[in-house]
Write an enzyme that holds these catalytic residues in place. Sequence first.
Site, PDB file in Angstrom:
ATOM      1  N   PHE A  79      40.518  52.926  89.874  1.00 36.38           N
ATOM      2  CA  PHE A  79      40.936  53.485  88.709  1.00 36.38           C
ATOM      3  C   PHE A  79      42.294  53.833  88.721  1.00 36.38           C
ATOM      4  CE2 PHE A  79      41.974  56.102  85.205  1.00 36.38           C
ATOM      5  CZ  PHE A  79      41.322  55.513  83.965  1.00 36.38           C
ATOM      6  N   ASP A 111      47.871  55.662  95.009  1.00 38.67           N
ATOM      7  CA  ASP A 111      47.761  56.389  93.720  1.00 38.67           C
ATOM      8  C   ASP A 111      47.175  57.735  94.025  1.00 38.67           C
ATOM      9  OD1 ASP A 111      46.752  57.506  91.390  1.00 38.67           O
ATOM     10  OD2 ASP A 111      46.035  55.435  90.750  1.00 38.67           O
ATOM     11  N   LYS A 165      48.036  64.393  86.894  1.00 39.51           N
ATOM     12  CA  LYS A 165      47.029  65.179  86.820  1.00 39.51           C
ATOM     13  C   LYS A 165      47.490  66.741  87.327  1.00 39.51           C
ATOM     14  CE  LYS A 165      42.851  62.493  86.241  1.00 39.51           C
ATOM     15  NZ  LYS A 165      43.090  61.335  86.582  1.00 39.51           N
TER      16      LYS A 165
HETATM   17  C1  LIG Z   1      43.234  59.815  86.026  1.00 36.45           C
HETATM   18  C2  LIG Z   1      43.985  58.865  86.861  1.00 36.45           C
HETATM   19  C3  LIG Z   1      44.880  58.018  86.480  1.00 36.45           C
HETATM   20  C4  LIG Z   1      45.357  57.715  85.053  1.00 36.45           C
HETATM   21  O1  LIG Z   1      46.035  58.962  84.632  1.00 36.45           O
HETATM   22  P1  LIG Z   1      46.193  59.267  83.124  1.00 36.45           P
HETATM   23  O2  LIG Z   1      46.999  60.453  83.106  1.00 36.45           O
HETATM   24  O3  LIG Z   1      44.767  59.430  82.532  1.00 36.45           O
HETATM   25  O4  LIG Z   1      47.185  58.183  82.578  1.00 36.45           O
HETATM   26  C5  LIG Z   1      45.335  56.962  87.376  1.00 36.45           C
HETATM   27  N1  LIG Z   1      44.943  56.880  88.753  1.00 36.45           N
HETATM   28  C6  LIG Z   1      43.979  57.818  89.178  1.00 36.45           C
HETATM   29  C7  LIG Z   1      43.436  57.768  90.485  1.00 36.45           C
HETATM   30  C8  LIG Z   1      43.507  58.755  88.235  1.00 36.45           C
HETATM   31  O5  LIG Z   1      42.516  59.772  88.772  1.00 36.45           O
END
Ligand SMILES: *Cc1c(COP(=O)(O)O)cnc(C)c1O
Length: 398
Positions: A135, A220, A249
């Site tokens: 994701f 990420d 986050k």
């Molecule tokens: C939440 C998340 C995203 C997306 O972040 P947003 O602030 O919702 O755009 C991307 N990568 C990972 C691993 C995430 O947990």
Amino acid sequence: MTTWQDEASRDLLNLGGRLALLVRGEGSHVWDADGVRYLDFLGGIAVNALGHAHPVFVDAAAKQAATLAHVSNYFATPQQLELAARLKRLAGAGQSGHVFFANSGSEANETAIKLARLHAHKTGKKTILSLAGAFHGRTMGSLSLTPKPAYQDPFRPLLPDVAHIEVTVEALERALADDTVAALFVEPIQGEAGVVPLPDGFLRRARELTTEHGALLIVDEVQTGVGRTGEWFAFQREGIIPDAMSLAKGIAAGFPLGALVTFGENDLFYPGTHNSTFGGNPLATAVGNAVLAEIENTDLLANVTTRGTQLRNAVRGVPLVTGTRGAGLLIGITLSAPVAADVRDAAQRRGLIVNAPTADVIRIAPAYTIGDAEVDEFTTLFTAALAEVAASHPKESK
Ligand SMILES: *Cc1c(COP(=O)(O)O)cnc(C)c1O
């Protein structure tokens, strides 16, 4: 009488969610409009690192709002410079690393995708790789790296030259063998997939292979970063250095902020190639500095590790629970039946907020500041919720 649910369906895009109408928070608790108190163990999806209304967060936001909130990227601000230097130091990005500030995880990943494209143009390589179960966000670029049919299919066509591989070293070796890969995106722990860590040694091998084949390794750490796993960044557990890392986050603990940190000589951007109006404004970065300084000054990383172990032990052997995954305070609790949504709802009725990223996994991502009282309250409420669901599924519970 119009209920808040009526208003939500009348005025907000129909995208699900909206489990309660929350009006206030303090520490690890939130209250709904009827005054019902909940223990918040979702933490705004791994965002509220300091819990709710932490004085450090409140003071930093209030002071900066009263001083200088926003000026655009035609100007630098001390807050932005301080946070960039702090992130480079914590990440071990060295002298040649750089930071770009964005407003969300998706936007940080869009920046990383553009970095991958610049690298592709420089090298003649084309493909961007991501992993099964990944994701990376909901914007068109980050969505292209998120191989989930329910998310992708309504929005085709997606970015070209993207490929997804199984999470095995063999698949990685095969994909990189012909030297056409420009970049590999990986999450050290796949949060949305149900808190699934990479197999042992995978990240180290990914670093070796991407280096060998001239591809960028982009981690990420939007969910795993800034202390969530007990390390500042989860990649540090593996002793590797990536080419870039995306963050969001927890970085400003509830103030919208994202970042891309580059390492080494892989910074290919030049004026005109990228920017963001709000990205890294003094208000957001002042909060980011205050949050990260608080984590550092009060040694919250140690607390993340200790409380994570306590929580894993607390759910061991409880009906329906088959195990736990993850690290620090990013924990996936696996269930013996696809009843995670029932468990989430039963927990909420008892005053506990958790989340069900998949049908058989409960995810918790509480504040780094939790203590014995929160661990005990969680254990009591969660055990009761599991018992209630187990009673209606006698066959699956053990
Ligand atoms: C939440 C998340 C995203 C997306 O972040 P947003 O602030 O919702 O755009 C991307 N990568 C990972 C691993 C995430 O947990």
